[in-house]
Design an enzyme around this catalytic site. Structure first.
Site, short mmCIF file in Angstrom:
data_model
loop_
_atom_site.label_atom_id
_atom_site.label_comp_id
_atom_site.label_asym_id
_atom_site.label_seq_id
_atom_site.Cartn_x
_atom_site.Cartn_y
_atom_site.Cartn_z
N GLU A 15 0.80 -1.45 -0.16
CA GLU A 15 -0.10 -0.08 0.04
C GLU A 15 0.75 1.26 -0.04
O GLU A 15 0.26 2.34 -0.60
CB GLU A 15 -1.05 0.05 1.14
CG GLU A 15 -1.95 -1.25 1.14
CD GLU A 15 -3.08 -0.88 0.12
OE1 GLU A 15 -3.38 0.45 -0.32
OE2 GLU A 15 -3.49 -1.92 -0.48
N SER A 64 -50.14 -28.67 32.36
CA SER A 64 -49.86 -29.44 33.36
C SER A 64 -48.63 -29.03 34.30
O SER A 64 -48.18 -29.64 35.17
CB SER A 64 -49.95 -30.88 33.38
OG SER A 64 -51.14 -31.18 32.47
#
Lengths: 179, 749
Positions: free
Chosen positions: B164, B444
């Protein structure tokens, strides 16, 4: 420093001259600043109360004019060997921290041990003792009761738990009167 | 002349303005750092209930490299059940764990040896670093893990500069040579096509400026780059660049900085990257989505190899090194991107718990480290069991495909630590979190609360108290009549209390509940850990109360530990970015309900699994485990529930449909199957051994008449009672013997 002044001066000239040909500069976009945060509570109203999850932030022991009870002597603390070396080591580590009054680290070691042997009543007893010495009386009492529930026929351990519960009650009542 | 002076003054003011922007942002808090969320750390010790496969999976989650001779942290070798590894150092909230060189051995029972691989000395306990399971990031979804300049691997820096900005250490922020070259290209093209940017300019562009490509912006970028360089050193700029750079996308999450990108793509920390991975990472800077190694592996490989070529040209690596690197696969972790989605439902719980103690902004910007209770192994088994069982149920029972949904919550019994939360069948996708946000009638599952209330009155109720299971009608205030039926549409007459629960008889339960009163039952529900209000309607007795699976888990947690409630929690500790502890959520317990009554109830919940409505669990789990649980089914089979516990875990499963249409499954046919499958997969289950409270005595009972018997009576069974509540009357079977006074027998009583 000289370099810096020079740079700024050169740039000023450069900037000034470029201004003449350039359009008005757009405001600088500072990326990611000032954007709205996500809604803090994505859950529908009321759902949070229903999660059943409770949080107790860790705090320093309550400040009280009456000092907490003196550390329970090693001799009166029940010792029961575990067959697990990891648990044994973590218990020793916790005891080491306790004796140097590093209760937070001591509790941390005991909590690690309890994840390995969650039904070892001695570990619950030791954690209760730490909380007592930290002045966290109601925690101490609950932990000692839990130890009792798991203690089976270990009378010595049960006596020690009862002692912790009694001390916690007395100390808790004492600090309660002060307030 | 005047015009020139005014223009230069204005230019000067503009530069000062830019200078301020450059300094304020660079010196302030540069980024909002998301909180990192970790699973539980794995504890290694001899006897740990852990298989080699489980350990191997954990090493995968941690991104450990399998090597011949691991010589750096994060490497391991394995030969069957024997592992050699070098752990990574980790800062826990309570202490620092150094890197260790370990040898571990496994067999089917768990860890059989744990020792220092250098000295051969046994080690009592080693805490592995915890895998990261997510982050809490702000609205712009930028995620990053900060890396310091000195922690950037030299090879990474050399590669970055080679590709770069070769003149980085020589220019003052802009490189005139590069600009001229770019300008020439741009002029020829008639638009801005080439950057010619230095690293400093790239940083300025990403950090301060928008993405537009105009000459003014370009100029502003150059000025700011020069200003940045005039204020700060190369290393500070390089560090900022390494943390700012955008390197990919994970759904809505933006991956920034080399630190996070390394974990995201390769599942390992930056310092452990090798040449090919570094080359790939640096190569991706040009176009993270164009060179996405997962979607475009060929482009990515080409780009990486180009970077390798550049490195050879610049003399950074030898041709041989580059050749060997170019021959390697891309090295992308299979786990890429999984963390964000996988633990969504669990992270919901974490987030909600955190919001009570922390501001959103602290959570998504201060880089907090959050240590949770999640057990990735348990989580994975829960997800698999739910997904596979629901598929199988739809196929096997010819139910409409894809309609069933479900949720699972698993917690440690005594500590109340949440180990797994599954919010739906397709746990990887975002969506409704049914474990927390669905409120469905529990059917239940409520019954144990009714029976616990009864058993807390030992002078009136024991496990043997006859309860009338005959038709019952209840008239409400408006005169409507409610006449509940049993599931099998039959009434069973007078049945002992334990049987009424084990077989989940509705009429017996309603009759019992009406006698006990709603207040007592609602009070018990709250003491068991329910936070919300419950209306005192008769239908409450059969579970017409909508609850989330997480709320149900809290209730059953209290039942699983003899009445000692441990508030369910998902977080153990929070530290700041440097590892300093901020808060610790300690282990809490409280005696919530009568322990003796809870003990009696738990024996019945074991009976449910042994011979009641939960007996099909034997398809999955050995009866010797003596597990306890309860099925729940609602009207027209809309909801299928199972809640139960082993010796060390409590778990709740709900199965039903999002549109609340009938699912076609009872609790036993649906949720129980998921529960059983899940527990079998989790493995290493602790048998349920109920600690017997001091106030409990066990008495021989003649099952023919419920009277007191002895071990000589044919068919006599031992039944636990709260002291003083056992029947006094002796069964005829005791007296039937030779008539004389039997000392031994009376001693026995």
């Amino acid at each position: 420093m000289r370099h810096r002044i020079l740079t700024v001066a050169v740039l000023s000239l450069l900037g000034g001259c470029s201004m003449m040909s350039a359009r008005t500069p757009a405001p600088v976009e500072e990326a990611n600043v000032g954007k709205p945060l996500p809604p803090a509570k994505p859950a529908p109203a009321g759902a949070e109360e229903d999660t059943g999850v409770e949080v107790y932030a860790y705090g320093a022991p309550p400040v009280s004019a009456i000092p907490g009870p003196p550390p329970v002597e090693q001799a009166t603390a029940p010792r029961r060997t575990t067959t697990n070396r990891a648990v044994e080591t973590l218990m020793e580590e916790a005891e080491h921290y306790r004796l140097s009054a590093d209760y937070v680290a001591a509790a941390a070691s005991l909590e690690r041990a309890l994840r390995i042997e969650p039904r070892n009543p001695v570990l619950w007893n030791r954690l209760a003792r730490i909380r007592l010495e930290q002045g966290q009386y109601s925690r101490a009492s609950s932990l000692a009761a839990k130890s009792n529930a798991l203690a089976g026929n270990d009378q010595e351990l049960k006596r020690n738990n009862s002692e912790i519960i009694a001390r916690a009650r007395n100390a808790g009542a004492g600090s309660g009167r002060l307030r | 002349m005047l015009l020139v002076v005014v223009a230069c003054l204005a230019g000067g003011a503009y530069v000062w303005h830019l200078d301020r922007i450059v300094r304020v942002k660079f010196e302030g808090k540069r980024w909002a750092i998301p909180a990192r969320v970790f699973a539980r750390p794995l504890e290694l010790y001899v006897g740990a209930p852990l298989t080699a496969a489980q350990f191997s999976a954990e090493l995968g989650r941690l991104g450990y490299r399998r090597e011949k001779h691991p010589d750096k942290p994060g490497g391991y070798s394995r030969y069957k059940g024997r592992f050699i590894l070098r752990t990574r150092p980790f800062r826990f909230w309570d202490s620092d764990a150094p890197s260790r060189h370990l040898e571990l051995r496994f067999d089917a029972s768990g860890v059989t040896a744990l020792q220092d691989a250098d000295t051969g000395k046994g080690m009592p306990v080693v805490r592995m670093e915890p895998p990261q399971i997510g982050s809490i990031y702000p609205a712009h979804h930028e995620d990053r893990i900060l890396v310091k300049r000195q922690d950037l691997p030299p090879l990474l820096v050399q590669t970055l500069l080679t590709v770069e900005d070769r003149e980085f250490y020589n220019h003052h922020g802009v490189s005139p040579k590069a600009i001229l070259r770019a300008l020439w290209t741009d002029l020829r093209a008639g638009e801005v096509v080439q950057g010619g940017s230095t690293l400093t300019q790239q940083l300025v562009k990403n950090f301060y400026l928008s993405d537009e490509r105009t000459f003014t912006r370009k100029l502003r970028e150059a000025i700011m780059a020069l200003l940045l360089e005039s204020h700060y050193g190369k290393d500070a700029i390089l560090e900022a660049y390494a943390n700012e750079i955008y390197l990919g996308q994970d759904g809505e999450r933006a991956i920034h900085g080399f630190g996070l990108a390394s974990l995201f793509y390769f599942s390992r920390p930056l310092r452990e990257l090798d040449l090919p991975r570094i080359a790939l990472l640096v190569g991706m800077i040009r176009g993270p989505s164009y060179y996405d190694p997962l979607r475009h592996p060929d482009r990515a490989r080409e780009r990486r190899n180009l970077v390798l070529k550049l490195l050879v040209e610049q003399g950074v690596v030898t041709a041989r090194e580059a050749r060997s690197a170019a021959a390697r696969p891309l090295g992308i972790s299979k786990r890429r991107g999984r963390t964000a989605a996988t633990y969504r439902a669990f992270l919901d719980v974490v987030r909600r718990q955190l919001h009570r103690d922390y501001d959103e902004q602290d959570l998504n910007s201060e880089g907090l480290r959050i240590f949770t209770t999640l057990d990735p192994w348990v989580q994975a088994q829960a997800e698999k069991a739910l997904a596979e069982r629901l598929d199988a149920l739809e196929k096997g029972r010819r139910l409409p495909t894809g309609k069933l949904e479900g949720a699972v919550v698993v917690a440690s019994a005594d500590g109340g630590e949440l180990q797994a939360v599954v919010g739906g069948r397709h746990s990887r996708y975002a969506g409704f979190n049914r474990a927390l946000d669905t409120q469905r009638s529990v059917g239940s599952l409520i019954k144990p609360v009714v029976y616990l209330t009864a058993l807390s009155r030992p002078s009136r109720y024991t496990l043997l108290t006859p309860i009338d299971d005959s038709p019952i009608e209840i008239r409400d205030r408006r005169g409507n009549i409610w006449a509940p039926e049993n599931f099998d549409k039959r009434s069973h007459g007078m049945v002992p209390l334990h049987q009424a629960l084990a077989h989940s008889y509705n009429q017996a339960t309603v009759r019992l509940g009406m006698t006990l009163g709603f207040d007592a039952i609602i009070d018990a529900l709250h003491r068991l850990g329910l936070k919300q209000d419950v209306k005192p309607y008769p239908s409450l007795l059969l579970g017409a109360v909508p609850l989330s699976p997480l709320s149900v888990a809290q209730i059953y947690q209290t039942l699983a530990t003899g009445g000692f409630q441990a508030p369910l929690r998902a977080i153990r500790e929070v530290t700041d970015a440097s590892g300093e502890p901020l808060s610790h959520y300690p282990l809490e317990v409280k005696a919530a309900v009568n322990p003796a009554a809870t003990y009696l109830l738990d024996t019945v919940l074991q009976e449910v699994v042994r011979s009641g409505t939960g007996r099909s669990l034997s398809r999955w789990l050995a009866p010797e485990l003596a597990l306890a649980g309860k099925t729940g089914t609602t009207d027209d089979l809309r909801d299928s529930w199972f809640a139960g516990f082993t010796g060390d875990r409590v778990a709740v499963v709900w199965v039903g449909r999002d549109d609340n249409e009938p699912a076609g499954l009872t609790g036993g046919a649906g949720a129980l199957q998921v529960w059983g499958d899940m527990m079998q997969r989790i493995g290493h289950l602790a048998p349920l051994v109920l600690p017997v409270p001091e106030t409990i005595e066990t008495v021989w009972i003649d099952p023919q008449n419920g009277m007191k018997a002895d071990d000589q009576c044919p068919g006599a069974v031992r039944v636990p009672f709260i002291r003083g509540s056992a029947p006094d009357t002796l069964s005829p079977c005791v007296r039937r013997e030779d008539g004389g006074f039997d000392f031994f027998r009376s001693f026995d009583e």
